[in-house]
Design a protein around this motif. Structure first.
Motif, PDB file in Angstrom:
ATOM      1  N   LEU A 197      89.225 -29.844   0.364  1.00 17.16           N
ATOM      2  CA  LEU A 197      88.819 -31.224   0.637  1.00 17.16           C
ATOM      3  C   LEU A 197      89.370 -31.687   1.985  1.00 17.16           C
ATOM      4  O   LEU A 197      88.689 -32.395   2.742  1.00 17.16           O
ATOM      5  N   MET A 198      90.611 -31.290   2.282  1.00 15.98           N
ATOM      6  CA  MET A 198      91.198 -31.657   3.575  1.00 15.98           C
ATOM      7  C   MET A 198      90.389 -31.084   4.725  1.00 15.98           C
ATOM      8  O   MET A 198      90.091 -31.787   5.705  1.00 15.98           O
ATOM      9  N   LEU A 199      90.018 -29.812   4.634  1.00 15.98           N
ATOM     10  CA  LEU A 199      89.267 -29.163   5.708  1.00 15.98           C
ATOM     11  C   LEU A 199      87.892 -29.797   5.886  1.00 15.98           C
ATOM     12  O   LEU A 199      87.421 -30.000   7.011  1.00 15.98           O
ATOM     13  N   ILE A 200      87.226 -30.121   4.787  1.00 21.49           N
ATOM     14  CA  ILE A 200      85.900 -30.742   4.864  1.00 21.49           C
ATOM     15  C   ILE A 200      85.996 -32.107   5.532  1.00 21.49           C
ATOM     16  O   ILE A 200      85.241 -32.420   6.455  1.00 21.49           O
ATOM     17  N   ALA A 201      86.932 -32.933   5.072  1.00 21.50           N
ATOM     18  CA  ALA A 201      87.075 -34.279   5.626  1.00 21.50           C
ATOM     19  C   ALA A 201      87.465 -34.235   7.100  1.00 21.50           C
ATOM     20  O   ALA A 201      86.896 -34.959   7.931  1.00 21.50           O
ATOM     21  N   ALA A 202      88.436 -33.385   7.440  1.00 14.51           N
ATOM     22  CA  ALA A 202      88.921 -33.310   8.823  1.00 14.51           C
ATOM     23  C   ALA A 202      87.807 -32.906   9.778  1.00 14.51           C
ATOM     24  O   ALA A 202      87.660 -33.478  10.869  1.00 14.51           O
ATOM     25  N   ASN A 203      87.009 -31.933   9.377  1.00 12.98           N
ATOM     26  CA  ASN A 203      85.960 -31.432  10.268  1.00 12.98           C
ATOM     27  C   ASN A 203      84.757 -32.351  10.353  1.00 12.98           C
ATOM     28  O   ASN A 203      84.225 -32.592  11.445  1.00 12.98           O
ATOM     29  N   THR A 204      84.301 -32.892   9.226  1.00  6.46           N
ATOM     30  CA  THR A 204      83.121 -33.765   9.265  1.00  6.46           C
ATOM     31  C   THR A 204      83.412 -35.056  10.020  1.00  6.46           C
ATOM     32  O   THR A 204      82.595 -35.498  10.847  1.00  6.46           O
ATOM     33  N   LEU A 205      84.567 -35.653   9.783  1.00  9.51           N
ATOM     34  CA  LEU A 205      84.914 -36.890  10.473  1.00  9.51           C
ATOM     35  C   LEU A 205      85.181 -36.643  11.954  1.00  9.51           C
ATOM     36  O   LEU A 205      84.828 -37.474  12.807  1.00  9.51           O
ATOM     37  N   SER A 206      85.782 -35.516  12.274  1.00  5.30           N
ATOM     38  CA  SER A 206      86.020 -35.181  13.685  1.00  5.30           C
ATOM     39  C   SER A 206      84.707 -34.976  14.421  1.00  5.30           C
ATOM     40  O   SER A 206      84.529 -35.457  15.554  1.00  5.30           O
ATOM     41  N   ILE A 207      83.765 -34.282  13.801  1.00  6.69           N
ATOM     42  CA  ILE A 207      82.452 -34.070  14.426  1.00  6.69           C
ATOM     43  C   ILE A 207      81.749 -35.405  14.649  1.00  6.69           C
ATOM     44  O   ILE A 207      81.116 -35.627  15.688  1.00  6.69           O
ATOM     45  N   PHE A 208      81.878 -36.324  13.698  1.00  7.21           N
ATOM     46  CA  PHE A 208      81.275 -37.648  13.847  1.00  7.21           C
ATOM     47  C   PHE A 208      81.853 -38.379  15.057  1.00  7.21           C
ATOM     48  O   PHE A 208      81.124 -38.966  15.862  1.00  7.21           O
ATOM     49  N   VAL A 209      83.195 -38.326  15.201  1.00  4.90           N
ATOM     50  CA  VAL A 209      83.838 -39.006  16.332  1.00  4.90           C
ATOM     51  C   VAL A 209      83.482 -38.323  17.651  1.00  4.90           C
ATOM     52  O   VAL A 209      83.294 -38.990  18.678  1.00  4.90           O
ATOM     53  N   ILE A 210      83.366 -37.002  17.641  1.00  6.90           N
ATOM     54  CA  ILE A 210      82.929 -36.292  18.841  1.00  6.90           C
ATOM     55  C   ILE A 210      81.536 -36.749  19.254  1.00  6.90           C
ATOM     56  O   ILE A 210      81.249 -36.939  20.446  1.00  6.90           O
ATOM     57  N   ALA A 211      80.666 -36.966  18.268  1.00  5.18           N
ATOM     58  CA  ALA A 211      79.311 -37.457  18.554  1.00  5.18           C
ATOM     59  C   ALA A 211      79.363 -38.836  19.195  1.00  5.18           C
ATOM     60  O   ALA A 211      78.603 -39.123  20.136  1.00  5.18           O
ATOM     61  N   LEU A 212      80.253 -39.698  18.712  1.00  3.46           N
ATOM     62  CA  LEU A 212      80.397 -41.021  19.316  1.00  3.46           C
ATOM     63  C   LEU A 212      80.803 -40.898  20.781  1.00  3.46           C
ATOM     64  O   LEU A 212      80.273 -41.601  21.656  1.00  3.46           O
ATOM     65  N   ALA A 213      81.758 -40.010  21.034  1.00  3.06           N
ATOM     66  CA  ALA A 213      82.242 -39.839  22.399  1.00  3.06           C
ATOM     67  C   ALA A 213      81.169 -39.268  23.320  1.00  3.06           C
ATOM     68  O   ALA A 213      81.056 -39.658  24.485  1.00  3.06           O
ATOM     69  N   LYS A 214      80.369 -38.346  22.809  1.00  6.67           N
ATOM     70  CA  LYS A 214      79.369 -37.664  23.633  1.00  6.67           C
ATOM     71  C   LYS A 214      78.114 -38.501  23.860  1.00  6.67           C
ATOM     72  O   LYS A 214      77.507 -38.428  24.933  1.00  6.67           O
TER      73      LYS A 214
END
Length: 290
Positions: free
Chosen positions: A200-217
């Motif tokens: 669950l930690m790995l799923i949450a960390a990666n999905t939320l990080s990808i979302f924030v990366i999308a915001l930045a890009k």
């Protein structure tokens, strides 16, 4: 929504800015702090993985005061009990260890062995969490888990087009990350090497990080302002707790505290940069420009 494609330097500075804003915000104890803890440190490790081939320079830090603080700083224990007003800087020693180990692993020619070592390292970190082993020097235990996120950053560096998805997909990823965060029986804390349910930690960390990366890009409406903060993350980390001590004398409301801290930190950065500008020695100026 229209996708805006900033150049690589702009979106990376923006991403660093978003990351450091999350760090400052979580130190204001917002009601959604568990959500921030789920991914804000993995986000920095993923970004470090994305930039892995570029030159890395870690600026050493120091602070006066009692023997306990000196031990805490040398040991790099990221709590205010052991590090005075600069505990977020535990990340510097941790990322140093992460990049050193990752670099050695990448010298192995067999891809399967590289992946196996990273998985084993994450497993060791997880086991250390479950058996309640005291924090290791320079956050080696956290570094072992963070190797996986360096690998994720490298993957997206090589497959950059995977980050050019439709906004609906990004929102769905974020929703999944939020759901999984609160499904995890424990609050994640990379500083304390605590992960709860590993999957669950790995799923949450990666999905939320990808979302924030999308915001930045693609979707950040204030790239210059957020990028400004992103270019001064070290200053903000170093003076985050100090600014909190000042502003908390005025308000304890987490939102006002966050805004007040960012105003104070921004003014501090501007004053620092202005004073650095008058230094004639180029090498000294480069060292102090953070």
């Amino acid at each position: 929504m229209k996708i805006i494609n900033w150049n690589r330097t702009e979106w990376i500075d923006t991403l660093r800015g978003i990351g450091i804003l999350l760090v400052v915000l979580d130190h204001c104890n917002p009601p959604f702090i568990r959500l921030i803890y789920a991914f804000h440190m993995p986000l920095f490790f993923i970004l470090s993985g994305h930039l892995f081939k570029k030159k890395k320079e870690i600026v050493p830090y120091k602070k006066r005061l009692g023997r306990k603080y000196i031990i805490g700083i040398l040991y790099s224990r990221g709590t205010t009990e052991w590090m005075p007003n600069c505990s977020p800087l535990w990340f510097l020693t941790c990322i140093t260890i992460v990049l050193f180990i990752y670099n050695r692993i990448m010298h192995i020619n067999i891809a399967g062995m590289r992946m196996s070592l990273i998985i084993i390292a994450a497993a060791i970190s997880f086991i250390l969490d479950k058996v309640n082993v005291p924090k290791l020097p320079w956050n080696v235990d956290t570094a072992l888990m963070s190797l996986f996120f360096i690998l994720v950053g490298q993957f997206f560096y090589k497959h950059d087009k995977l980050l050019n998805l439709d906004i609906i997909l990004y929102v769905l990823l974020a929703a999944l990350g939020v759901f999984v965060t609160y499904l995890n029986p424990e609050t994640v804390s990379f500083d304390d090497n605590e992960y709860g349910n590993l999957l669950l930690m790995l799923i949450a960390a990666n999905t939320l990080s990808i979302f924030v990366i999308a915001l930045a890009k693609h979707f950040n409406p204030f790239p210059r302002l957020v990028g400004f903060w992103g270019r001064h993350t070290l200053f903000i980390m170093g003076f985050d707790y100090f600014s909190g001590m000042v502003v908390s004398r005025i308000t304890e409301n987490f939102l006002l505290l966050f805004v007040g801290k960012m105003i104070l930190l921004t003014v501090g950065i501007l004053i620092w940069n202005k004073n650095i500008g008058v230094i004639s020695n180029s090498k000294l100026k480069e060292v102090l420009s953070f």
